[in-house]
Design a protein around this motif. Structure first.
Motif, PDB file in Angstrom:
ATOM      1  N   ALA A  79      -5.343  16.612 -12.075  1.00 34.21           N
ATOM      2  CA  ALA A  79      -6.748  16.512 -11.066  1.00 34.21           C
ATOM      3  C   ALA A  79      -6.251  17.200  -9.803  1.00 34.21           C
ATOM      4  O   ALA A  79      -7.098  18.037  -9.216  1.00 34.21           O
ATOM      5  N   ILE A  80      -4.996  17.052  -9.387  1.00 37.30           N
ATOM      6  CA  ILE A  80      -4.478  17.884  -8.208  1.00 37.30           C
ATOM      7  C   ILE A  80      -4.620  19.288  -8.380  1.00 37.30           C
ATOM      8  O   ILE A  80      -5.084  20.285  -7.661  1.00 37.30           O
ATOM      9  N   LEU A  81      -3.932  19.687  -9.773  1.00 37.80           N
ATOM     10  CA  LEU A  81      -4.007  21.319  -9.928  1.00 37.80           C
ATOM     11  C   LEU A  81      -5.560  21.557 -10.164  1.00 37.80           C
ATOM     12  O   LEU A  81      -5.514  22.921  -9.713  1.00 37.80           O
ATOM     13  N   SER A  82      -6.517  20.892 -10.453  1.00 42.70           N
ATOM     14  CA  SER A  82      -7.650  21.111 -10.520  1.00 42.70           C
ATOM     15  C   SER A  82      -8.544  21.066  -9.199  1.00 42.70           C
ATOM     16  O   SER A  82      -9.916  21.440  -9.158  1.00 42.70           O
ATOM     17  N   GLY A  83      -7.741  20.720  -8.267  1.00 43.00           N
ATOM     18  CA  GLY A  83      -8.319  20.418  -6.853  1.00 43.00           C
ATOM     19  C   GLY A  83      -9.199  19.347  -6.742  1.00 43.00           C
ATOM     20  O   GLY A  83      -9.696  19.255  -5.649  1.00 43.00           O
ATOM     21  N   ALA A  88      -7.520  12.459  -8.759  1.00 44.39           N
ATOM     22  CA  ALA A  88      -6.201  12.362  -8.710  1.00 44.39           C
ATOM     23  C   ALA A  88      -5.966  10.818  -8.135  1.00 44.39           C
ATOM     24  O   ALA A  88      -4.936  10.064  -8.465  1.00 44.39           O
ATOM     25  N   ARG A  89      -6.624  10.375  -7.108  1.00 45.00           N
ATOM     26  CA  ARG A  89      -6.500   9.311  -6.559  1.00 45.00           C
ATOM     27  C   ARG A  89      -6.662   7.981  -7.456  1.00 45.00           C
ATOM     28  O   ARG A  89      -5.905   7.015  -7.569  1.00 45.00           O
ATOM     29  N   ILE A  90      -7.822   8.154  -8.195  1.00 43.17           N
ATOM     30  CA  ILE A  90      -8.139   7.304  -9.443  1.00 43.17           C
ATOM     31  C   ILE A  90      -7.102   6.801 -10.305  1.00 43.17           C
ATOM     32  O   ILE A  90      -6.552   5.754 -10.530  1.00 43.17           O
ATOM     33  N   PHE A  91      -6.281   7.964 -10.844  1.00 47.21           N
ATOM     34  CA  PHE A  91      -5.525   8.003 -11.643  1.00 47.21           C
ATOM     35  C   PHE A  91      -4.096   7.122 -11.326  1.00 47.21           C
ATOM     36  O   PHE A  91      -3.625   6.626 -11.778  1.00 47.21           O
TER      37      PHE A  91
END
Length: 232
Positions: A79-83, A88-91
């Motif tokens: 998610a971070i790599l996808s911006g 990402a926070r949820i994960f």
């Protein structure tokens, strides 16, 4: 379970020979002991299997939790790599929840693992103890067979001694009979001797009579010769 372990402890630590001395039939007592132990082993085995199953369950849940944590970490990175920081926070939040669950699962698994180890050790010891008791039972049965044979020999020996006593009495009776026979034979011999003496006396009587008759005739003959003057 405590009762089962107590029975095993009592039997394995006690002097089984002393216990058997009190039994009317030692071999039946041994067999009954082993039947009880086999029954107890079945219960221990079932309990051990249940504890080991619990260990496997907690291990699987622990591994699934670790796998889920790793998965959340992977998705957060993607998610971070996808911006997409929100995703990402949820994960990462889910990862934190799983980490808390992981601590509890780890503790549960460690307890289950310890219990399973104890039960498996207990089970294996009981199996070994039963094997040892079976071996001792075989030895005791062999000793019992020898003892029973010796008892039979002792009884036979007593019978032989009794027979020898009877033979001794028989010999005594034979000696008495022989003595009576010898006495009777001696008496018969004496009677025969007396009879022979009587015959001899009777014969002597007549021998004397003949001798006396001959003497009288000689006297008569001498007188006759004197009267006829024939003696000159």
């Amino acid at each position: 379970m405590a009762g089962i372990l107590s029975r095993f402890k009592d039997i394995m630590s006690s002097n089984i020979n002393a216990l058997l001395d009190k039994a009317e039939d030692p071999m039946k007592m041994i067999d009954q002991y082993l039947r009880n132990l086999e029954s107890d082993l079945g219960k221990v085995k079932a309990e051990t299997a249940a504890v080991m199953a619990e260990e496997m369950k907690t291990k699987r849940e622990l591994n699934e939790c670790i796998e889920s944590i790793n998965k959340m970490q992977t998705y957060a990175e993607k998610a971070i790599l996808s911006g997409n920081e929100a995703d990402a926070r949820i994960f990462l939040e889910k990862k934190n929840e799983l980490n808390k669950e992981l601590t509890s699962l780890q503790q549960t698994y460690e307890i289950a693992q310890e219990n399973a180890t104890k039960m498996r050790t207990m089970h294996d010891k009981i199996v070994k103890d039963i094997s040892e008791l079976n071996s001792r039972r075989d030895q005791l049965k062999a000793k019992m067979a020898v003892a029973q044979t010796q008892e039979k020999l002792n009884k036979i020996g007593s019978s032989i001694n009794g027979a020898m006593g009877n033979m001794s009495k028989f010999d005594q009776m034979e000696a008495k009979i022989n003595k009576k026979l010898d006495t009777a034979n001696a008496m018969a011999e004496l009677n025969k001797s007396q009879e022979s003496n009587n015959i001899d006396d009777l014969m002597a009587k007549y021998d004397t009579q003949e001798s006396n008759t001959s003497s009288e005739i000689d006297d008569e003959l001498a007188k006759l010769k004197a009267k006829l003057n024939l003696d000159k």
